[in-house]
Write a protein that holds these residues in place. Structure first.
Motif, PDB file in Angstrom:
ATOM      1  N   GLU A  91      51.750  25.352  41.312  1.00 40.53           N
ATOM      2  CA  GLU A  91      51.869  25.847  39.939  1.00 40.53           C
ATOM      3  C   GLU A  91      51.741  27.365  39.803  1.00 40.53           C
ATOM      4  O   GLU A  91      52.334  27.943  38.901  1.00 40.53           O
ATOM      5  CB  GLU A  91      50.801  25.191  39.062  1.00 40.53           C
ATOM      6  CG  GLU A  91      50.930  23.682  38.985  1.00 40.53           C
ATOM      7  CD  GLU A  91      49.775  23.064  38.237  1.00 40.53           C
ATOM      8  OE1 GLU A  91      49.501  23.505  37.096  1.00 40.53           O
ATOM      9  OE2 GLU A  91      49.139  22.148  38.785  1.00 40.53           O
ATOM     10  N   ILE A  92      50.919  27.993  40.648  1.00 42.28           N
ATOM     11  CA  ILE A  92      50.695  29.429  40.510  1.00 42.28           C
ATOM     12  C   ILE A  92      50.756  30.123  41.860  1.00 42.28           C
ATOM     13  O   ILE A  92      50.512  29.513  42.901  1.00 42.28           O
ATOM     14  CB  ILE A  92      49.342  29.738  39.830  1.00 42.28           C
ATOM     15  CG1 ILE A  92      48.171  29.113  40.609  1.00 42.28           C
ATOM     16  CG2 ILE A  92      49.318  29.302  38.395  1.00 42.28           C
ATOM     17  CD1 ILE A  92      46.800  29.477  40.078  1.00 42.28           C
ATOM     18  N   THR A  93      51.093  31.398  41.818  1.00 34.16           N
ATOM     19  CA  THR A  93      51.034  32.260  42.998  1.00 34.16           C
ATOM     20  C   THR A  93      50.102  33.421  42.664  1.00 34.16           C
ATOM     21  O   THR A  93      49.724  33.602  41.496  1.00 34.16           O
ATOM     22  CB  THR A  93      52.421  32.812  43.368  1.00 34.16           C
ATOM     23  OG1 THR A  93      52.874  33.670  42.311  1.00 34.16           O
ATOM     24  CG2 THR A  93      53.421  31.679  43.604  1.00 34.16           C
ATOM     25  N   PHE A  94      49.786  34.220  43.648  1.00 32.30           N
ATOM     26  CA  PHE A  94      48.852  35.321  43.416  1.00 32.30           C
ATOM     27  C   PHE A  94      49.351  36.268  42.322  1.00 32.30           C
ATOM     28  O   PHE A  94      48.563  36.862  41.598  1.00 32.30           O
ATOM     29  CB  PHE A  94      48.546  36.071  44.715  1.00 32.30           C
ATOM     30  CG  PHE A  94      49.607  37.043  45.133  1.00 32.30           C
ATOM     31  CD1 PHE A  94      49.522  38.376  44.771  1.00 32.30           C
ATOM     32  CD2 PHE A  94      50.698  36.625  45.889  1.00 32.30           C
ATOM     33  CE1 PHE A  94      50.504  39.276  45.145  1.00 32.30           C
ATOM     34  CE2 PHE A  94      51.675  37.516  46.270  1.00 32.30           C
ATOM     35  CZ  PHE A  94      51.588  38.854  45.892  1.00 32.30           C
ATOM     36  N   GLU A  95      50.671  36.390  42.153  1.00 35.44           N
ATOM     37  CA  GLU A  95      51.225  37.279  41.128  1.00 35.44           C
ATOM     38  C   GLU A  95      50.876  36.819  39.719  1.00 35.44           C
ATOM     39  O   GLU A  95      50.886  37.614  38.780  1.00 35.44           O
ATOM     40  CB  GLU A  95      52.760  37.360  41.239  1.00 35.44           C
ATOM     41  CG  GLU A  95      53.255  38.047  42.465  1.00 35.44           C
ATOM     42  CD  GLU A  95      53.644  37.051  43.566  1.00 35.44           C
ATOM     43  OE1 GLU A  95      53.328  35.842  43.443  1.00 35.44           O
ATOM     44  OE2 GLU A  95      54.248  37.490  44.551  1.00 35.44           O
ATOM     45  N   ASN A  96      50.576  35.538  39.560  1.00 35.41           N
ATOM     46  CA  ASN A  96      50.252  34.965  38.252  1.00 35.41           C
ATOM     47  C   ASN A  96      48.786  35.132  37.868  1.00 35.41           C
ATOM     48  O   ASN A  96      48.410  34.775  36.758  1.00 35.41           O
ATOM     49  CB  ASN A  96      50.571  33.474  38.219  1.00 35.41           C
ATOM     50  CG  ASN A  96      52.000  33.155  38.558  1.00 35.41           C
ATOM     51  OD1 ASN A  96      52.260  32.359  39.455  1.00 35.41           O
ATOM     52  ND2 ASN A  96      52.944  33.759  37.873  1.00 35.41           N
ATOM     53  N   VAL A  97      47.973  35.666  38.778  1.00 40.74           N
ATOM     54  CA  VAL A  97      46.519  35.665  38.588  1.00 40.74           C
ATOM     55  C   VAL A  97      45.985  37.043  38.202  1.00 40.74           C
ATOM     56  O   VAL A  97      46.250  38.035  38.873  1.00 40.74           O
ATOM     57  CB  VAL A  97      45.803  35.183  39.861  1.00 40.74           C
ATOM     58  CG1 VAL A  97      44.286  35.222  39.689  1.00 40.74           C
ATOM     59  CG2 VAL A  97      46.253  33.776  40.237  1.00 40.74           C
ATOM     60  N   LEU A  98      45.206  37.059  37.130  1.00 39.92           N
ATOM     61  CA  LEU A  98      44.403  38.214  36.745  1.00 39.92           C
ATOM     62  C   LEU A  98      42.965  37.871  37.077  1.00 39.92           C
ATOM     63  O   LEU A  98      42.472  36.825  36.658  1.00 39.92           O
ATOM     64  CB  LEU A  98      44.548  38.488  35.255  1.00 39.92           C
ATOM     65  CG  LEU A  98      43.744  39.653  34.678  1.00 39.92           C
ATOM     66  CD1 LEU A  98      44.481  40.259  33.483  1.00 39.92           C
ATOM     67  CD2 LEU A  98      42.328  39.283  34.298  1.00 39.92           C
ATOM     68  N   PHE A  99      42.324  38.708  37.865  1.00 34.99           N
ATOM     69  CA  PHE A  99      40.895  38.542  38.157  1.00 34.99           C
ATOM     70  C   PHE A  99      40.167  39.728  37.553  1.00 34.99           C
ATOM     71  O   PHE A  99      40.536  40.880  37.805  1.00 34.99           O
ATOM     72  CB  PHE A  99      40.618  38.490  39.656  1.00 34.99           C
ATOM     73  CG  PHE A  99      39.161  38.246  39.991  1.00 34.99           C
ATOM     74  CD1 PHE A  99      38.715  36.963  40.266  1.00 34.99           C
ATOM     75  CD2 PHE A  99      38.239  39.279  40.007  1.00 34.99           C
ATOM     76  CE1 PHE A  99      37.369  36.721  40.562  1.00 34.99           C
ATOM     77  CE2 PHE A  99      36.899  39.054  40.298  1.00 34.99           C
ATOM     78  CZ  PHE A  99      36.466  37.773  40.577  1.00 34.99           C
ATOM     79  N   MET A 100      39.130  39.453  36.759  1.00 37.03           N
ATOM     80  CA  MET A 100      38.314  40.520  36.198  1.00 37.03           C
ATOM     81  C   MET A 100      36.934  40.476  36.821  1.00 37.03           C
ATOM     82  O   MET A 100      36.208  39.490  36.688  1.00 37.03           O
ATOM     83  CB  MET A 100      38.215  40.409  34.670  1.00 37.03           C
ATOM     84  CG  MET A 100      37.411  41.549  34.056  1.00 37.03           C
ATOM     85  SD  MET A 100      37.432  41.567  32.255  1.00 37.03           S
ATOM     86  CE  MET A 100      38.833  42.660  31.990  1.00 37.03           C
ATOM     87  N   GLY A 101      36.596  41.546  37.522  1.00 37.41           N
ATOM     88  CA  GLY A 101      35.289  41.695  38.140  1.00 37.41           C
ATOM     89  C   GLY A 101      34.704  43.043  37.774  1.00 37.41           C
ATOM     90  O   GLY A 101      35.375  43.883  37.171  1.00 37.41           O
TER      91      GLY A 101
ATOM     92  N   VAL B  40      31.029  36.398  35.976  1.00 39.22           N
ATOM     93  CA  VAL B  40      30.209  36.222  34.783  1.00 39.22           C
ATOM     94  C   VAL B  40      29.386  37.473  34.505  1.00 39.22           C
ATOM     95  O   VAL B  40      29.643  38.201  33.545  1.00 39.22           O
ATOM     96  CB  VAL B  40      29.294  34.971  34.892  1.00 39.22           C
ATOM     97  CG1 VAL B  40      28.304  34.917  33.729  1.00 39.22           C
ATOM     98  CG2 VAL B  40      30.144  33.708  34.917  1.00 39.22           C
ATOM     99  N   ASP B  41      28.379  37.749  35.336  1.00 44.29           N
ATOM    100  CA  ASP B  41      27.472  38.862  35.054  1.00 44.29           C
ATOM    101  C   ASP B  41      28.210  40.193  35.183  1.00 44.29           C
ATOM    102  O   ASP B  41      28.784  40.512  36.212  1.00 44.29           O
ATOM    103  CB  ASP B  41      26.264  38.821  35.986  1.00 44.29           C
ATOM    104  CG  ASP B  41      25.358  37.632  35.688  1.00 44.29           C
ATOM    105  OD1 ASP B  41      25.220  37.285  34.497  1.00 44.29           O
ATOM    106  OD2 ASP B  41      24.809  37.053  36.631  1.00 44.29           O
TER     107      ASP B  41
END
Length: 181
Positions: free
Chosen positions: A100-110, A17-18
């Motif tokens: 349903e998902i694997t790590f390849e399917n994940v976008l993380f924005m930090g 979030v921040d």
């Protein structure tokens, strides 16, 4: 790998979030309460992604009830707030959707050091362009936008456009836009 290839497998967005959904600024009121500013275009994109079947999660150390209420109103159901160990929260989220998902399917924005370890575990680590140097260094995608100024919208819009799900269709009711952003 070009930018579009990076986004192809993404079905899941996880945001801090921040500094990502906000501009990293906190307004401290006389009573000690904190105010944050969130971008309505990021809100539109989050709501659109959820309506199009993408998973959206939030993992944040913050505990703002106002932020939680805002995100719930957008349709986010996977809210991890007040989190000290973001890796544990990420693993809990992934366990919920292991079929349903694997790590390849994940976008993380930090954007800052507390996001570093989680970003090493996802398919597409991304950040706003004003993230700290260490996060900029490990991100496979750096948004043209600063945190709180459309960085979340940027990545969501890229994925949905790539998958043909950004523009309203003839089957959407009304104007095809999410109702409340």
């Amino acid at each position: 790998m070009n930018d579009l290839e990076k986004f192809q497998p993404i079905t899941t967005f996880i945001f801090d979030v921040d500094g990502v959904l906000t501009n990293s600024q906190l307004l401290v009121q006389e009573d000690g309460s904190l105010l944050r500013s969130m971008n309505v275009r990021d809100g539109y994109a989050i709501k659109r992604a959820i309506e199009q079947g993408y998973k959206v999660a939030i993992i944040t150390g913050g505990k703002s009830e106002g932020v939680v209420s805002r995100l719930e109103n957008l349709g986010v159901v996977n809210l991890y707030y007040g989190i000290k160990d973001k890796v544990a929260a990420y693993r809990e989220f992934m366990y919920l959707y292991e079929d349903e998902i694997t790590f390849e399917n994940v976008l993380f924005m930090g954007d800052d050091m507390v996001d570093l370890q989680v970003m090493k575990l996802v398919g597409l680590p991304a950040c706003p362009n004003d993230a700290c140097p260490e996060i900029l260094g490990i991100s496979q995608y750096v948004s043209h936008a600063k945190g709180g100024y459309g960085a979340a919208r940027d990545v969501i819009e890229r994925v949905l456009k790539l998958h043909g799900k950004w523009m309203p269709s003839d089957t959407d009711d009304g104007d095809g836009l999410p109702t409340s952003v």
